[in-house]
Design an enzyme around this catalytic site. Structure first.
Site, mmCIF file in Angstrom:
data_model
loop_
_atom_site.group_PDB
_atom_site.id
_atom_site.type_symbol
_atom_site.label_atom_id
_atom_site.label_comp_id
_atom_site.label_asym_id
_atom_site.label_seq_id
_atom_site.Cartn_x
_atom_site.Cartn_y
_atom_site.Cartn_z
ATOM 1 N N ARG A 18 16.203 -18.687 34.076
ATOM 2 C CA ARG A 18 14.752 -18.517 34.150
ATOM 3 C C ARG A 18 13.996 -19.380 33.137
ATOM 4 O O ARG A 18 12.773 -19.462 33.169
ATOM 5 C CB ARG A 18 14.407 -17.023 33.952
ATOM 6 C CG ARG A 18 14.826 -16.159 35.124
ATOM 7 C CD ARG A 18 14.897 -14.683 34.776
ATOM 8 N NE ARG A 18 16.123 -14.329 34.053
ATOM 9 C CZ ARG A 18 16.447 -13.085 33.685
ATOM 10 N NH1 ARG A 18 15.627 -12.098 33.964
ATOM 11 N NH2 ARG A 18 17.579 -12.855 33.032
ATOM 12 N N LYS A 25 19.872 -21.115 26.812
ATOM 13 C CA LYS A 25 18.718 -20.279 26.432
ATOM 14 C C LYS A 25 18.688 -19.912 24.960
ATOM 15 O O LYS A 25 17.653 -20.055 24.295
ATOM 16 C CB LYS A 25 18.705 -19.003 27.270
ATOM 17 C CG LYS A 25 17.588 -18.058 26.844
ATOM 18 C CD LYS A 25 17.350 -16.944 27.815
ATOM 19 C CE LYS A 25 18.431 -15.907 27.772
ATOM 20 N NZ LYS A 25 18.124 -14.789 28.673
ATOM 21 N N GLY A 77 28.603 -12.285 33.604
ATOM 22 C CA GLY A 77 27.791 -11.102 33.319
ATOM 23 C C GLY A 77 28.011 -10.575 31.912
ATOM 24 O O GLY A 77 28.958 -10.960 31.215
ATOM 25 N N GLU A 155 19.715 -2.030 37.043
ATOM 26 C CA GLU A 155 19.028 -3.310 36.907
ATOM 27 C C GLU A 155 17.902 -3.395 37.928
ATOM 28 O O GLU A 155 18.000 -2.837 39.022
ATOM 29 C CB GLU A 155 20.017 -4.467 37.113
ATOM 30 C CG GLU A 155 21.058 -4.577 36.018
ATOM 31 C CD GLU A 155 20.456 -4.648 34.623
ATOM 32 O OE1 GLU A 155 19.699 -5.591 34.340
ATOM 33 O OE2 GLU A 155 20.733 -3.742 33.818
ATOM 34 N N ASN A 228 13.513 -14.291 28.466
ATOM 35 C CA ASN A 228 14.132 -14.873 29.661
ATOM 36 C C ASN A 228 13.363 -16.094 30.145
ATOM 37 O O ASN A 228 13.912 -16.933 30.835
ATOM 38 C CB ASN A 228 14.200 -13.848 30.789
ATOM 39 C CG ASN A 228 15.058 -12.655 30.388
ATOM 40 O OD1 ASN A 228 16.118 -12.817 29.798
ATOM 41 N ND2 ASN A 228 14.582 -11.460 30.675
ATOM 42 N N TYR A 366 1.612 -51.552 4.711
ATOM 43 C CA TYR A 366 2.941 -51.147 5.146
ATOM 44 C C TYR A 366 3.923 -51.453 4.013
ATOM 45 O O TYR A 366 4.078 -52.615 3.611
ATOM 46 C CB TYR A 366 3.386 -51.889 6.423
ATOM 47 C CG TYR A 366 4.855 -51.624 6.672
ATOM 48 C CD1 TYR A 366 5.290 -50.325 6.960
ATOM 49 C CD2 TYR A 366 5.814 -52.631 6.536
ATOM 50 C CE1 TYR A 366 6.632 -50.045 7.119
ATOM 51 C CE2 TYR A 366 7.168 -52.353 6.698
ATOM 52 C CZ TYR A 366 7.569 -51.060 6.985
ATOM 53 O OH TYR A 366 8.894 -50.773 7.116
ATOM 54 N N ASN A 386 9.870 -56.689 5.439
ATOM 55 C CA ASN A 386 11.249 -56.294 5.114
ATOM 56 C C ASN A 386 12.233 -56.631 6.225
ATOM 57 O O ASN A 386 13.429 -56.643 6.014
ATOM 58 C CB ASN A 386 11.309 -54.790 4.817
ATOM 59 C CG ASN A 386 10.806 -53.951 5.967
ATOM 60 O OD1 ASN A 386 10.034 -54.410 6.808
ATOM 61 N ND2 ASN A 386 11.245 -52.703 6.012
ATOM 62 N N TYR A 387 11.723 -56.895 7.391
ATOM 63 C CA TYR A 387 12.602 -57.050 8.556
ATOM 64 C C TYR A 387 13.020 -58.499 8.684
ATOM 65 O O TYR A 387 12.199 -59.406 8.723
ATOM 66 C CB TYR A 387 11.842 -56.616 9.813
ATOM 67 C CG TYR A 387 12.673 -56.670 11.057
ATOM 68 C CD1 TYR A 387 13.562 -55.653 11.353
ATOM 69 C CD2 TYR A 387 12.569 -57.748 11.934
ATOM 70 C CE1 TYR A 387 14.337 -55.699 12.502
ATOM 71 C CE2 TYR A 387 13.337 -57.799 13.078
ATOM 72 C CZ TYR A 387 14.216 -56.763 13.364
ATOM 73 O OH TYR A 387 14.975 -56.810 14.504
HETATM 74 C C1 UD1 Z 1 20.092 -7.328 30.212
HETATM 75 C C2 UD1 Z 1 20.525 -5.924 30.664
HETATM 76 C C3 UD1 Z 1 19.256 -5.141 30.972
HETATM 77 C C4 UD1 Z 1 18.373 -5.072 29.755
HETATM 78 C C5 UD1 Z 1 18.068 -6.474 29.216
HETATM 79 C C6 UD1 Z 1 17.403 -6.364 27.866
HETATM 80 C C7 UD1 Z 1 22.672 -6.155 31.782
HETATM 81 C C8 UD1 Z 1 23.361 -6.162 33.092
HETATM 82 N N1 UD1 Z 1 21.334 -6.029 31.831
HETATM 83 O O1 UD1 Z 1 19.430 -7.935 31.295
HETATM 84 O O2 UD1 Z 1 19.596 -3.828 31.378
HETATM 85 O O3 UD1 Z 1 17.151 -4.410 30.043
HETATM 86 O O4 UD1 Z 1 19.283 -7.218 29.041
HETATM 87 O O5 UD1 Z 1 16.994 -7.600 27.418
HETATM 88 O O6 UD1 Z 1 23.298 -6.228 30.751
HETATM 89 N N2 UD1 Z 1 25.080 -13.230 28.543
HETATM 90 C C9 UD1 Z 1 26.362 -13.671 28.325
HETATM 91 N N3 UD1 Z 1 27.180 -13.887 29.385
HETATM 92 C C10 UD1 Z 1 26.801 -13.638 30.673
HETATM 93 C C11 UD1 Z 1 25.492 -13.180 30.897
HETATM 94 C C12 UD1 Z 1 24.650 -12.984 29.815
HETATM 95 O O7 UD1 Z 1 26.754 -13.881 27.178
HETATM 96 O O8 UD1 Z 1 27.627 -13.843 31.578
HETATM 97 C C13 UD1 Z 1 24.176 -13.036 27.406
HETATM 98 C C14 UD1 Z 1 22.960 -13.935 27.458
HETATM 99 O O9 UD1 Z 1 23.102 -15.071 26.621
HETATM 100 C C15 UD1 Z 1 21.839 -13.045 26.939
HETATM 101 C C16 UD1 Z 1 22.349 -11.620 27.113
HETATM 102 O O10 UD1 Z 1 23.721 -11.708 27.426
HETATM 103 O O11 UD1 Z 1 21.570 -13.280 25.585
HETATM 104 C C17 UD1 Z 1 21.621 -10.867 28.197
HETATM 105 O O12 UD1 Z 1 21.738 -11.565 29.413
HETATM 106 P P1 UD1 Z 1 20.512 -11.708 30.402
HETATM 107 O O13 UD1 Z 1 20.973 -12.462 31.582
HETATM 108 O O14 UD1 Z 1 19.324 -12.168 29.700
HETATM 109 O O15 UD1 Z 1 20.325 -10.181 30.824
HETATM 110 P P2 UD1 Z 1 19.045 -9.482 31.392
HETATM 111 O O16 UD1 Z 1 18.920 -9.810 32.828
HETATM 112 O O17 UD1 Z 1 17.888 -9.770 30.537
HETATM 113 CA CA CA Z 2 17.512 -11.066 28.813
#
Ligand code: UD1
Ligand code: CA
Length: 460
Positions: A18, A25, A77, A155, A228, A366, A386-387
């Protein structure tokens, strides 16, 4: 490590679709600092002395300055990311609190984590999550309850219309007992709208398997609970910027019209310095006391001594002494060392040069790769050449001794050495060294042709 040592896993992998960016990010900066470093600090400040940050391999580990990293190869995830983090803390004993938090929440503070931890310890829970009341919950996970009892986190993309009406959201901050999290992660499925392994599902699993899961609602209300989008980045930046400016003001720095001023995290400014409107003070900058900065100055990675004035100018990676005058409209490029009481004036560009005390370059010059002694006056329009076109990109040095007077519009063809107490005549092209106490005149002699104009006009 003792049983009491507390461990934090910060989730910072994933692409951050996003943001529409080539930059991962969590590396987007807030007040000059990667956003992920803020939650890492909050965790450490709350006593989670051991931090593991889960990253993807496009994130350089140097960003974390010694904090341990674990890699999540494919962003499957938040649940999968937590698994990657756990593999790095495998050998830690189970008694410790294990904090898991998202790396995109720069507004979270030590106090928020401390209160969640107190709740976890006092209630002897197996897992707890920090929730919050959100004005605009859209995009966030909702806390579904049955009466007061926690049921699950859903979610946005998986939520029913009535669940979407819920305003209590998941902040993405949890504390688990280690073995309990390990166990729950084994049972995650990615059968959901995003095809991801959700960390949030662990709480539903644990509840269903007789574990005690607690929800603690955050005492304060934040405008966002995660960055995000670029809009949320701007909201977080605004809040963190105000905190930085407030701190400086409370320590004795006057900031006129703070809403027009940007000062990076970590910039140091001593008391009784006044920051006028339109300033950007960035990077590793230190400013002494009693300075006047601005209006409209950009200062990056610089050291500025007490009592110095900088107005309408750009200063990059340079050291400036005390009681100097910079600007208006100076361009101080990287690598300068200016001593005390130096003046760099209007439309002067200076780079990689050393200027000793009390020397002045007031107008339209300069100066590059030069060493300038003390009490030197450099006349308007002076240029160091200088150059070296012949030698490729070689930059030749200019040496100017103490008490030298460079006449206006001198062209100093480097390498050249103008020794102590020498003068150059205005308009000179100086190609040879000038000995001490010598006046160098390097210009063609003026010829006056009498009545030439009259003759030209045919009436002479
Ligand atoms: C997540 C939560 C949501 C919560 C929100 C709060 C889940 C499924 N959802 O959603 O309930 O309200 O945070 O901000 O957890 N990341 C990884 N690996 C991945 C995916 C994400 O390390 O595979 C990290 C990202 O860098 C990020 C964090 O986890 O810093 C959260 O991921 P993001 O995709 O932003 O989750 P949200 O959709 O915001
Ligand atoms: Ca997030």
């Amino acid at each position: 490590m003792t049983n009491k040592e507390k461990v934090a896993i910060v989730l910072a992998a994933g692409i951050g679709k996003r943001m529409h960016s080539k930059v991962p990010k969590v590396l987007h900066k807030i007040c000059g600092r990667e956003m992920v470093l803020y939650p890492i600090d909050a965790a450490k400040d709350a006593g989670f002395s051991k931090v593991v940050v889960v990253i993807s391999d496009d994130i350089p580990k140097e960003v974390f300055n010694g904090v341990e990293v674990a890699y999540q190869k494919v962003p499957l995830g938040t649940g999968d990311a937590a698994r990657a983090g756990l593999s790095a803390v495998k050998f830690f004993p189970d008694g410790a609190s294990l904090l898991v938090l998202t790396g995109d929440n720069p507004l979270i503070k030590k106090e928020d984590i401390e209160s969640l931890n107190a709740f976890f310890e006092k209630g002897k829970f197996d897992a707890v999550v920090l929730s919050a009341e959100a004005e605009n919950p859209s995009g966030l996970g909702r806390v579904v309850r049955d009466g007061d009892a926690f049921v699950k986190i859903v979610e946005e993309k998986d939520a029913t219309e009535s669940e979407k009406q819920i305003k209590e959201v998941n902040t993405g901050i949890y504390i688990f007992k280690k073995s309990v999290l390990e166990e729950a992660l084994l049972h995650l499925s990615n059968d959901n709208a995003q095809g991801e392994y959700y960390l949030t599902d662990t709480l539903y699993y644990l509840k269903a398997h007789g574990k005690s899961v607690g929800v603690k609602k955050m005492e304060r209300v934040l405008p966002i609970y995660g960055v995000n989008t670029r809009k949320e980045l701007a909201v977080a930046t605004h809040i963190i910027q105000s905190e930085i400016l407030d701190n400086l003001m409370l320590k004795g720095v006057t900031i006129i019209n703070p809403e027009t001023v940007s000062i990076d995290y970590g910039v140091e400014i001593e008391s009784d310095t006044v920051i006028l409107p339109g300033c950007l003070i960035q990077g590793n900058t230190k400013i002494g006391s009693g300075c006047e900065i601005g209006p409209n100055a950009r200062i990056v990675d610089a050291e500025v001594g007490s009592g110095t004035h900088i107005q309408f100018s750009v200063v990059l990676d340079s050291r400036i002494g005390e009681n100097c005058e910079i600007g208006p409209f100076s361009y101080v490029r990287p690598g300068n060392e200016l001593s005390n009481s130096v003046k760099i004036g209007t439309f002067v560009e200076i780079k990689k040069s050393k200027v000793a005390e009390n020397s002045k370059i007031p107008h339209l010059s300069y100066i590059g790769d030069a060493t300038v002694g003390k009490n030197v006056n450099i006349g308007a329009g002076t240029i160091t050449c200088n150059y070296s076109g012949l030698q490729g990109h070689v930059k030749n040095p200019t040496f100017i001794g103490d008490n030298v007077f460079i006449g206006s519009h001198s062209t100093l063809v480097a390498p050249v050495h103008i020794h102590n107490n020498a003068y150059t005549a205005a308009g000179s092209v100086i190609t040879r060294d000038v000995p001490e106490w010598t006046l160098a005149i390097g210009r063609s002699k003026q010829v006056n042709k009498e009545n030439w104009v009259k003759r030209r006009k045919g009436n002479g």
